[in-house]
Design an enzyme around this catalytic site. Sequence first.
Site, mmCIF file in Angstrom:
data_model
loop_
_atom_site.group_PDB
_atom_site.id
_atom_site.type_symbol
_atom_site.label_atom_id
_atom_site.label_comp_id
_atom_site.label_asym_id
_atom_site.label_seq_id
_atom_site.Cartn_x
_atom_site.Cartn_y
_atom_site.Cartn_z
ATOM 1 N N HIS A 196 -34.263 -28.119 18.071
ATOM 2 C CA HIS A 196 -34.347 -28.764 16.763
ATOM 3 C C HIS A 196 -34.526 -27.724 15.652
ATOM 4 C CE1 HIS A 196 -34.877 -32.367 19.181
ATOM 5 N NE2 HIS A 196 -34.839 -33.108 18.083
ATOM 6 N N HIS A 238 -43.316 -28.421 21.408
ATOM 7 C CA HIS A 238 -43.114 -26.980 21.478
ATOM 8 C C HIS A 238 -44.379 -26.256 21.054
ATOM 9 C CE1 HIS A 238 -38.735 -27.078 22.120
ATOM 10 N NE2 HIS A 238 -38.717 -28.099 21.279
#
Length: 277
Positions: A196, A238
């Site tokens: 992303h 993440h």
Amino acid sequence: MPSHSPKHRSREREARRLEALLQARGPGPGPGLQRAGSEGPGPGAGAGQPPPSPRHREAAPGLRRDSASEDGRMKLNPSLLGIALRSLLAVDLWLSKRLGVCASDDSPWGSARPIMKLIEVSGHGIPWLAGTVYCLAQSGSAAGQEVLLNLLLALILDLVLVGVVKSLVRRRRPTHNKMDMFATFSVDRYSFPSGHATRAAMGGRFFLNHLVLAVPLRILVVLWVCIVGLSRVMLGRHNVTDVLCGFIMGYLQFSLVEYMWLSSNNLQTFLRLCGLK
């Protein structure tokens, strides 16, 4: 005095006895000489080699100490590097844990989790690919088709590069992550880098460089890029370093796309080869 007197005969006997004793000992040095020198040559030393001087004997331990200190420094440098890397990893994990305030419904900011997941979908690869293909099919201008086709190729390049890096690094996602992500694939179980973040950084640069946008819209694009990266950490998807490296990778990917940019003439050739025109 007669030549064969008893005293003369006794001196001759003593001379013969001394001569026999010397022949039995051989030509080597006598005991007095052996005692006056050193205890004898050491192993491997020459017969006539003098013993080492006190200065040389004092210098040998110094050389050994210098070599030992150099070996110690060579062993110390890798350990310092390892300590620095482990410290950085510890800070990364600690900060990611503290910022994962939307990782679950029970988290401090669990009520904002639906909004974070909506932002997550806005940076997913499938909506980007589908939207680009749709706009490319609906575009009627050569300039618009050129921009959209290069955007499509950039998105495909991003998917390939991120998938390769994730397969090579194989860093697991944070332990507080909840695996309820939208449309995941096999490599999505790995964390480094954030796809992303790469897509947001590359897409943001693409819009700012190839679309004519007013200042408020340009600010919104930059804010969207930052919010996408922050949402990855807040959702627990993440670690911080995954997102930062993803931003760097996406920035460099756009530079690569600019270098490989397909012109309008190449675009028409490509469309004819694909049977789209």
